[in-house]
Design an enzyme around this catalytic site. Structure first.
Site, short mmCIF file in Angstrom:
data_model
loop_
_atom_site.label_atom_id
_atom_site.label_comp_id
_atom_site.label_asym_id
_atom_site.label_seq_id
_atom_site.Cartn_x
_atom_site.Cartn_y
_atom_site.Cartn_z
N LEU A 144 0.73 -1.01 -0.11
CA LEU A 144 -0.01 -0.02 0.01
C LEU A 144 0.65 1.32 0.05
O LEU A 144 1.97 1.41 0.46
CB LEU A 144 -0.96 0.13 1.50
CG LEU A 144 -1.68 -1.23 1.60
CD1 LEU A 144 -2.44 -1.15 3.04
CD2 LEU A 144 -2.76 -1.50 0.44
N LYS A 197 8.70 -8.13 -1.41
CA LYS A 197 8.34 -6.75 -1.01
C LYS A 197 9.64 -5.93 -0.93
O LYS A 197 9.62 -4.89 -1.45
CB LYS A 197 8.12 -7.17 0.61
CG LYS A 197 7.90 -5.91 1.53
CD LYS A 197 7.09 -4.94 1.12
CE LYS A 197 7.21 -3.57 2.04
NZ LYS A 197 6.03 -2.67 1.46
N GLY A 246 13.03 14.87 -8.54
CA GLY A 246 12.56 16.04 -7.63
C GLY A 246 13.78 15.95 -6.27
O GLY A 246 14.91 15.89 -6.77
N CYS A 253 9.05 4.20 4.18
CA CYS A 253 9.25 2.76 3.54
C CYS A 253 10.65 2.81 2.67
O CYS A 253 11.52 1.91 3.04
CB CYS A 253 8.23 2.16 2.77
SG CYS A 253 6.53 2.11 3.85
N LYS A 256 13.74 2.97 4.73
CA LYS A 256 14.19 2.18 5.59
C LYS A 256 14.43 0.81 4.84
O LYS A 256 15.38 -0.13 5.25
CB LYS A 256 12.84 2.05 6.47
CG LYS A 256 12.91 0.88 7.26
CD LYS A 256 11.59 0.98 8.39
CE LYS A 256 10.31 0.51 7.58
NZ LYS A 256 9.89 -1.28 7.66
N ARG A 320 8.01 11.31 8.26
CA ARG A 320 9.10 10.42 8.39
C ARG A 320 9.98 10.69 7.00
O ARG A 320 9.62 10.48 5.93
CB ARG A 320 8.62 9.14 8.54
CG ARG A 320 8.13 9.09 10.11
CD ARG A 320 7.80 7.61 10.22
NE ARG A 320 6.33 7.36 9.67
CZ ARG A 320 5.52 6.29 9.83
NH1 ARG A 320 6.14 5.29 10.36
NH2 ARG A 320 4.48 6.13 8.99
C1 UGA Z 1 5.90 2.87 -0.89
C2 UGA Z 1 5.61 1.95 -2.05
O1 UGA Z 1 5.18 2.89 -3.45
C3 UGA Z 1 4.21 1.09 -1.45
O2 UGA Z 1 4.30 0.20 -2.47
C4 UGA Z 1 4.94 0.18 -0.49
O3 UGA Z 1 3.66 -0.65 -0.04
C5 UGA Z 1 5.06 1.28 0.66
O4 UGA Z 1 6.01 2.10 0.30
C6 UGA Z 1 5.53 0.60 1.89
O5 UGA Z 1 6.51 -0.20 1.84
O6 UGA Z 1 4.77 0.36 3.06
P1 UGA Z 1 5.06 5.24 0.14
O7 UGA Z 1 6.04 5.40 0.81
O8 UGA Z 1 3.50 5.42 0.41
O9 UGA Z 1 4.86 3.85 -0.80
O10 UGA Z 1 5.04 6.47 -1.11
P2 UGA Z 1 5.35 6.44 -2.50
O11 UGA Z 1 4.08 7.04 -3.38
O12 UGA Z 1 5.76 5.34 -3.07
O13 UGA Z 1 6.61 7.52 -2.61
C7 UGA Z 1 7.66 7.29 -1.92
C8 UGA Z 1 8.72 8.67 -2.05
O14 UGA Z 1 9.16 8.67 -3.61
C9 UGA Z 1 7.98 9.90 -1.87
O15 UGA Z 1 8.74 10.95 -1.29
C10 UGA Z 1 7.85 10.62 -3.38
O16 UGA Z 1 7.65 11.77 -3.34
C11 UGA Z 1 8.85 9.94 -4.03
N1 UGA Z 1 8.73 9.74 -5.54
C12 UGA Z 1 7.98 8.83 -5.95
C13 UGA Z 1 9.62 10.60 -6.29
O17 UGA Z 1 10.33 11.26 -5.90
N2 UGA Z 1 9.31 10.12 -7.71
C14 UGA Z 1 8.33 9.71 -8.06
O18 UGA Z 1 8.39 9.17 -9.47
C15 UGA Z 1 7.67 8.97 -7.49
#
Ligand code: UGA
Length: 429
Positions: A144, A197, A246, A253, A256, A320
């Site tokens: 998620l 995962k 960016g 997640c 970590k 976080r």
């Molecule tokens: C992430 C994974 O996408 C989930 O599939 C996973 O379940 C989760 O970690 C977890 O292990 O619990 P999340 O941390 O909620 O989800 O956020 P993301 O939407 O994946 O974004 C993570 C980071 O990457 C953010 O800081 C976002 O700004 C950055 N990001 C994302 C970018 O800099 N560029 C992108 O193209 C996409």
């Protein structure tokens, strides 16, 4: 009362609560067990401890099917119990599994089958089974995303279920409870499920660090990373998602889990070189904004810099590993004053950024600022009256840390516009 089997959830943090609410939405009675009494009491009143779009509505709609308790006994009613406790990193970078072990001991071998949702190092399932002979154990990692967790659950891309041969009947039960969402089910062994995962998160983090490095080169060679990503993303082998350059990735997640996989590999004698670079690139990416600001302002001491957005991404109040934490400290380290505005994360940010002046609106944060940095791409920043903003600032300079704003509109409003990997964005085409 529903006829579907009752489901247990251990740990009502973000993963646990989303899991509990969504299974209730699918018609199950869910018994959610949490050790913090305050949290349980708040949930019983219908108050959620964090913001996640759509979750409040689901919890309210399914109040009758959701039981929140600090007791262990009610869990005995459930045939399967999803363990959703935290596994934070220890100082050595290993995952702290103490909450996982406590949960397993409390559930016992005669309780419901343990279904591990918490992210754990590869090999944890095997260790637990050795420590607790007779325990029924299934690995079912969560994928998620914060901000879209409810739809990610109900319209999952896949569900991964790992079990040893003797635990296949329990794995069948897990498969059955996910069956209504119609997602592809990957049945495998426990270690492969655990690795799926970590590898998925590490791969996505790699994609982000890769495009960030392409952006940094674009800055040098006068190419536009958003155009490059558009061209790359149309190749189905690459795909368009997670190619937004960016300020780097944050959250609970990716930082970590990339670290955990690197350490896991190291502990087993393998140096995961690529992942070390992914992590380093991400650390440096958060700091690159400073050189962009300095190019226009010279030394930053005495300047006032406004941060638009603080959360690690939009639609969450989660701070976080947010890029804003490193950025704000670096700016203050250079002697700048920092003001900030975030529509949701202010309360969480206040504790971690006591020196930052929190503003009640974006316009207030920009008042008298020498420059602004867009840190989180909250939709409301796209709709801001930028002409008014330019008048309120001391000098209309903005670094768009997420390549989110309309460069042309900003230029028309009088801004000097800087982005990540788009050196031409401040010139007419
Ligand atoms: C992430 C994974 O996408 C989930 O599939 C996973 O379940 C989760 O970690 C977890 O292990 O619990 P999340 O941390 O909620 O989800 O956020 P993301 O939407 O994946 O974004 C993570 C980071 O990457 C953010 O800081 C976002 O700004 C950055 N990001 C994302 C970018 O800099 N560029 C992108 O193209 C996409």
């Amino acid at each position: 009362m529903s006829e579907k089997e009752p489901i247990g959830v251990v740990g009502l943090g973000w993963v646990g609560l989303v899991t509990a609410a969504c299974f209730a939405e699918l018609g199950h009675r869910v018994i959610g067990r949490e050790i913090e009494w305050d949290k349980v009491e708040a949930l019983q009143r219908g108050e959620l401890p964090f913001y996640e779009p759509g979750l409040q509505e689901i919890v309210e709609r399914n109040r009758e099917r959701l039981e929140f308790t600090t007791e262990l006994e009610p869990l005995r009613e459930a045939g399967i119990a999803f363990v959703c406790v935290g596994t934070p990193p220890t100082p050595s970078g290993d995952a702290d599994l103490s909450a996982v072990h406590t949960a397993i001991e409390e559930l016992g071998t005669d309780g419901p089958a343990v279904v591990m949702k918490s992210t754990v190092p590869v090999g944890t399932g095997r260790q637990i089974k050795t420590r607790h002979p007779g325990l029924t154990y299934v690995s079912c990692p969560e994928f998620l995303r914060e901000g879209t967790a409810v739809s990610d659950f109900l319209q999952a891309d896949r569900v991964v279920i790992g079990a040893d041969r003797d635990d296949e009947p329990a794995a069948d039960r897990v498969e059955a409870v996910y069956e209504p969402i119609g997602a592809p089910i990957v049945r495998t062994d426990v270690a492969s499920a655990e690795m799926t995962k970590l590898a998925s998160n590490a791969f996505l983090a790699t994609k982000i660090s890769f495009i960030n490095e392409i952006a940094n080169v674009c800055d040098e060679v006068d190419a536009d990373v958003t155009e490059v990503a558009r061209g790359m993303g149309l190749d189905p082998r690459i795909g368009p998602r997670f190619l937004s350059a960016g300020l780097g990735f944050g959250g609970s997640c990716f930082p970590k889990d990339t670290q955990a996989l690197k350490i896991l590999a190291g502990n087993s004698g393998y140096h995961f070189q690529l992942l070390s670079s992914v992590i380093e690139v991400n650390d440096l990416q958060k700091r690159r904004v400073l050189s962009k600001l300095k190019r226009h302002l010279g030394p930053l001491a005495g300047n006032r810099i406004a941060l638009l957005g603080l959360a690690f991404k939009p639609d969450t109040d989660d701070m976080r590993e947010a890029s804003s934490l490193v950025l704000a400290s670096r700016l203050q380290g250079e002697g700048a004053t920092v003001s900030a505005y975030d529509p949701f994360a202010e309360r969480n940010a206040r504790e971690q950024l006591p020196q930052v002046e929190m503003a009640a609106s974006a316009m207030d944060a920009l008042e008298g600022a020498d420059a602004a940095v867009l840190v989180t791409e909250w939709p409301e920043f796209g709709d801001l009256d930028w002409e008014e903003a330019a008048k309120r600032m001391k000098a209309p300079l903005i670094v768009d840390g997420r390549n989110f704003l309309d460069a042309e509109a900003l230029r028309a409003a009088g801004f000097v516009y800087e982005a990540i990997g788009r050196p031409g964005a401040n010139r007419p085409r």
